[in-house]
Write an enzyme that holds these catalytic residues in place. Sequence first.
Site, PDB file in Angstrom:
ATOM      1  N   PHE A   1       0.836  -1.205   0.000  1.00 61.55           N
ATOM      2  CA  PHE A   1       0.000   0.000   0.000  1.00 61.55           C
ATOM      3  C   PHE A   1       0.878   1.266   0.000  1.00 61.55           C
ATOM      4  O   PHE A   1       0.857   2.062  -0.944  1.00 61.55           O
ATOM      5  CB  PHE A   1      -0.923  -0.091   1.227  1.00 61.55           C
ATOM      6  CG  PHE A   1      -1.567   1.185   1.670  1.00 61.55           C
ATOM      7  CD1 PHE A   1      -2.227   2.009   0.764  1.00 61.55           C
ATOM      8  CD2 PHE A   1      -1.540   1.559   3.018  1.00 61.55           C
ATOM      9  CE1 PHE A   1      -2.840   3.191   1.183  1.00 61.55           C
ATOM     10  CE2 PHE A   1      -2.158   2.722   3.445  1.00 61.55           C
ATOM     11  CZ  PHE A   1      -2.796   3.544   2.529  1.00 61.55           C
TER      12      PHE A   1
ATOM     13  N   GLY B   1       1.967  -7.932  -0.275  1.00 59.90           N
ATOM     14  CA  GLY B   1       1.696  -6.966  -1.348  1.00 59.90           C
ATOM     15  C   GLY B   1       1.336  -7.672  -2.636  1.00 59.90           C
ATOM     16  O   GLY B   1       1.328  -8.900  -2.719  1.00 59.90           O
TER      17      GLY B   1
ATOM     18  N   ASP C   1      13.287 -11.269  -1.246  1.00 57.98           N
ATOM     19  CA  ASP C   1      13.022 -11.231   0.194  1.00 57.98           C
ATOM     20  C   ASP C   1      14.205 -10.512   0.860  1.00 57.98           C
ATOM     21  O   ASP C   1      15.332 -11.019   0.837  1.00 57.98           O
ATOM     22  CB  ASP C   1      12.900 -12.678   0.708  1.00 57.98           C
ATOM     23  CG  ASP C   1      12.666 -12.742   2.207  1.00 57.98           C
ATOM     24  OD1 ASP C   1      12.944 -11.746   2.921  1.00 57.98           O
ATOM     25  OD2 ASP C   1      12.217 -13.806   2.679  1.00 57.98           O
TER      26      ASP C   1
ATOM     27  N   ALA D   1      10.714   2.941   7.852  1.00 59.98           N
ATOM     28  CA  ALA D   1       9.282   3.045   8.167  1.00 59.98           C
ATOM     29  C   ALA D   1       9.064   2.417   9.533  1.00 59.98           C
ATOM     30  O   ALA D   1       8.987   1.206   9.671  1.00 59.98           O
ATOM     31  CB  ALA D   1       8.448   2.316   7.117  1.00 59.98           C
TER      32      ALA D   1
ATOM     33  N   TYR E   1       5.554  -7.529  16.113  1.00 60.29           N
ATOM     34  CA  TYR E   1       5.622  -6.332  15.256  1.00 60.29           C
ATOM     35  C   TYR E   1       6.283  -5.188  16.010  1.00 60.29           C
ATOM     36  O   TYR E   1       7.225  -4.557  15.526  1.00 60.29           O
ATOM     37  CB  TYR E   1       4.205  -5.960  14.838  1.00 60.29           C
ATOM     38  CG  TYR E   1       4.093  -4.764  13.909  1.00 60.29           C
ATOM     39  CD1 TYR E   1       4.579  -4.822  12.603  1.00 60.29           C
ATOM     40  CD2 TYR E   1       3.464  -3.586  14.323  1.00 60.29           C
ATOM     41  CE1 TYR E   1       4.446  -3.737  11.738  1.00 60.29           C
ATOM     42  CE2 TYR E   1       3.324  -2.505  13.461  1.00 60.29           C
ATOM     43  CZ  TYR E   1       3.818  -2.584  12.169  1.00 60.29           C
ATOM     44  OH  TYR E   1       3.676  -1.504  11.325  1.00 60.29           O
TER      45      TYR E   1
ATOM     46  N   LYS F   1       9.985  -3.536  15.158  1.00 58.04           N
ATOM     47  CA  LYS F   1      10.150  -2.133  14.772  1.00 58.04           C
ATOM     48  C   LYS F   1      11.044  -1.396  15.777  1.00 58.04           C
ATOM     49  O   LYS F   1      11.807  -0.504  15.399  1.00 58.04           O
ATOM     50  CB  LYS F   1       8.789  -1.445  14.672  1.00 58.04           C
ATOM     51  CG  LYS F   1       7.933  -1.924  13.495  1.00 58.04           C
ATOM     52  CD  LYS F   1       8.507  -1.484  12.153  1.00 58.04           C
ATOM     53  CE  LYS F   1       7.585  -1.843  10.994  1.00 58.04           C
ATOM     54  NZ  LYS F   1       8.111  -1.425   9.689  1.00 58.04           N
TER      55      LYS F   1
ATOM     56  N   ARG G   1      -7.548  -4.487   8.596  1.00 55.02           N
ATOM     57  CA  ARG G   1      -7.514  -3.209   9.301  1.00 55.02           C
ATOM     58  C   ARG G   1      -8.897  -2.576   9.269  1.00 55.02           C
ATOM     59  O   ARG G   1      -9.739  -2.916   8.439  1.00 55.02           O
ATOM     60  CB  ARG G   1      -6.442  -2.288   8.696  1.00 55.02           C
ATOM     61  CG  ARG G   1      -5.051  -2.745   9.111  1.00 55.02           C
ATOM     62  CD  ARG G   1      -3.957  -1.809   8.639  1.00 55.02           C
ATOM     63  NE  ARG G   1      -3.496  -2.128   7.309  1.00 55.02           N
ATOM     64  CZ  ARG G   1      -2.323  -1.691   6.807  1.00 55.02           C
ATOM     65  NH1 ARG G   1      -1.527  -0.938   7.545  1.00 55.02           N
ATOM     66  NH2 ARG G   1      -1.948  -2.004   5.584  1.00 55.02           N
TER      67      ARG G   1
END
Length: 316
Positions: free
Chosen positions: A11, A36, A56, A114, A145, A149, A186
């Site tokens: 996205f 994706g 990857d 990100a 997650y 991050k 989501r």
Amino acid sequence: MRVLITGAAGFLGSHLSDRFLSEGHEVIGMDNLITGTTDNIAHLANHARFSFIKHDVTNYIYVAGPLDAILHFASPASPIDYLELPIQTLKVGALGTHKALGLARDKGARFLLASTSEVYGDPQVHPQPETYYGHVNPVGPRGVYDEAKRFAEAITMAYHTYHGLETRIVRIFNTYGPRMRLRDGRVVPNFIAQALKRQPLTLYGDGMQTRSFQYVSDLVEGIYRLLLSDEAEPVNIGNPGEFTIKEFAGIVNELTGNEAGTVTKDLRTLDDPQVRQPDISKARRILGWEPQVTLSEGLALTIPWFREELHRRNEI
Ligand code: NAD
Ligand code: UDP
């Protein structure tokens, strides 16, 4: 600039690719298509300054020729994706970020990570400024997650301080827009799809938890400015307009003319943050950035895209 965007078939990566191309740069998109799809970049297939490498990024990354910037966006991003792909999520945040940083060092390229508002966990400070350290359960369902991050931020900062690499860290708050996957779980795709099918919208829990929704073009503008700035510390990019999920459901139902209302389901994952709102004072100050698109304007741009997508699949 010659720019590598990891996660380019996702996205956000696809919208970033569009922006860099429209500014006259060359973009190399890299993605393993785990969450994706090449549909998101199909319109770029014959673009003279765009190329795509299926790879990857947790494995050694090879890119021929010079690079001026690497934007590292590869990672499962929705709660259902990272709950289904816990190991890949940890690997791409840790090994993938390490590989992308190594490539940036080798090429002398600027690196932008990100990151996410999830580094704040279920926050006890509200709204969240960049100085807040967060409240994360490392072994909870979202830990894969959040901790990936947080590690990614730490290793990015280590490459900056130890190797002198030019790095940027964007902490992205909930962002929506066309090209989100219909079934990524989501709240924005779920609610819009349910509303267009004239079904009740499912509130996880009592719907009193809050989120602050940012339209994708505002995020892309903030990222572009951050990359060109000289700020190595993390910067929040999000829309401070905060809504309860119940209020948000009401807005989606109103904009779509759905009269089916809402239904409560006990589907919330544990550790679902109760509140989330960015403090964007820093982005305002150092980037001269603030969001331009209101929630109703952004939804008015997003709903038709989902309507077309549902038509294409014969679901409405
Ligand atoms: P997305 O799932 O649409 O895109 C992620 C892309 O990364 C996908 O195309 C996927 O195939 C690719 N990918 C995953 N693992 C990979 C790997 N090992 N190698 C190569 N490619 C890989 O999600 P998105 O919403 O576009 O999110 C993009 C980035 O922004 C993610 O890093 C996410 O954590 C971050 N982010 C997004 C939001 C948001 O609201 N959308 C909020 C905070 C942070
Ligand atoms: N949510 C909901 N119904 C849905 C999907 C999500 O009530 O169909 C809630 C979810 O529990 C969370 C919020 O909406 O409190 C935002 O969820 P999302 O998955 O979009 O992202 P998060 O901000 O939790 O990472």
